[in-house]
Design a protein around this motif. Sequence first.
Motif, PDB file in Angstrom:
ATOM      1  N   LYS A   1       0.874  -1.241  -0.042  1.00 35.50           N
ATOM      2  CA  LYS A   1      -0.018   0.050   0.130  1.00 35.50           C
ATOM      3  C   LYS A   1       0.830   1.385   0.019  1.00 35.50           C
ATOM      4  CE  LYS A   1      -3.750  -1.923   2.612  1.00 35.50           C
ATOM      5  NZ  LYS A   1      -4.709  -1.980   3.814  1.00 35.50           N
ATOM      6  N   ILE A   2       1.809   1.211   0.897  1.00 37.60           N
ATOM      7  CA  ILE A   2       2.926   2.575   0.834  1.00 37.60           C
ATOM      8  C   ILE A   2       3.576   2.561  -0.504  1.00 37.60           C
ATOM      9  CG2 ILE A   2       4.933   3.288   2.048  1.00 37.60           C
ATOM     10  CD1 ILE A   2       4.169   2.004   4.521  1.00 37.60           C
TER      11      ILE A   2
ATOM     12  N   THR B   1       2.278  10.326  -3.793  1.00 37.02           N
ATOM     13  CA  THR B   1       2.185  10.483  -2.260  1.00 37.02           C
ATOM     14  C   THR B   1       3.450  10.320  -1.866  1.00 37.02           C
ATOM     15  OG1 THR B   1      -0.078   9.786  -2.159  1.00 37.02           O
ATOM     16  CG2 THR B   1       1.006  10.060  -0.167  1.00 37.02           C
ATOM     17  N   ASP B   2       4.119  11.594  -1.522  1.00 35.12           N
ATOM     18  CA  ASP B   2       5.613  11.427  -1.345  1.00 35.12           C
ATOM     19  C   ASP B   2       6.272  11.716  -0.114  1.00 35.12           C
ATOM     20  OD1 ASP B   2       5.450  14.120  -1.943  1.00 35.12           O
ATOM     21  OD2 ASP B   2       6.908  13.895  -3.615  1.00 35.12           O
ATOM     22  N   THR B   3       5.201  12.224   0.763  1.00 39.16           N
ATOM     23  CA  THR B   3       5.910  12.355   2.512  1.00 39.16           C
ATOM     24  C   THR B   3       5.022  11.467   3.143  1.00 39.16           C
ATOM     25  OG1 THR B   3       4.258  13.893   2.838  1.00 39.16           O
ATOM     26  CG2 THR B   3       5.971  14.949   1.566  1.00 39.16           C
TER      27      THR B   3
ATOM     28  N   LYS C   1       0.556   8.700   5.704  1.00 40.38           N
ATOM     29  CA  LYS C   1      -0.449   8.430   6.882  1.00 40.38           C
ATOM     30  C   LYS C   1      -1.762   8.744   6.550  1.00 40.38           C
ATOM     31  CE  LYS C   1       3.142   9.128  10.408  1.00 40.38           C
ATOM     32  NZ  LYS C   1       3.556   9.942  11.647  1.00 40.38           N
ATOM     33  N   LYS C   2      -1.834  10.048   6.073  1.00 42.39           N
ATOM     34  CA  LYS C   2      -3.394  10.622   5.814  1.00 42.39           C
ATOM     35  C   LYS C   2      -3.877   9.782   4.822  1.00 42.39           C
ATOM     36  CE  LYS C   2      -5.827  14.590   4.174  1.00 42.39           C
ATOM     37  NZ  LYS C   2      -7.042  13.782   4.094  1.00 42.39           N
ATOM     38  N   ALA C   3      -3.411   9.398   3.714  1.00 43.94           N
ATOM     39  CA  ALA C   3      -3.894   8.523   2.745  1.00 43.94           C
ATOM     40  C   ALA C   3      -4.395   7.014   3.271  1.00 43.94           C
ATOM     41  CB  ALA C   3      -3.058   8.328   1.450  1.00 43.94           C
ATOM     42  N   LEU C   4      -3.420   6.384   4.240  1.00 40.77           N
ATOM     43  CA  LEU C   4      -3.957   5.272   4.754  1.00 40.77           C
ATOM     44  C   LEU C   4      -5.027   5.261   5.680  1.00 40.77           C
ATOM     45  CD1 LEU C   4      -0.323   3.686   5.149  1.00 40.77           C
ATOM     46  CD2 LEU C   4      -2.040   2.974   3.526  1.00 40.77           C
TER      47      LEU C   4
END
Length: 52
Positions: free
Chosen positions: A26-27, A35-37, A42-45
Amino acid sequence: MLSKALAELGGHFPPDSPEREALAAKIMALFEGGTDTLEEIKKALHDRDATP
């Protein structure tokens, strides 16, 4: 950054567990999608898990 994200978010899983492997996938998918930070990951997950 990816290894830091996995260590922080999946540190409670054993190293060879399927759950940790799934989280790593997933990461990586998020990173490949732009998504690179760590904070964005964290927010996306969190958002993904909160969606019914």
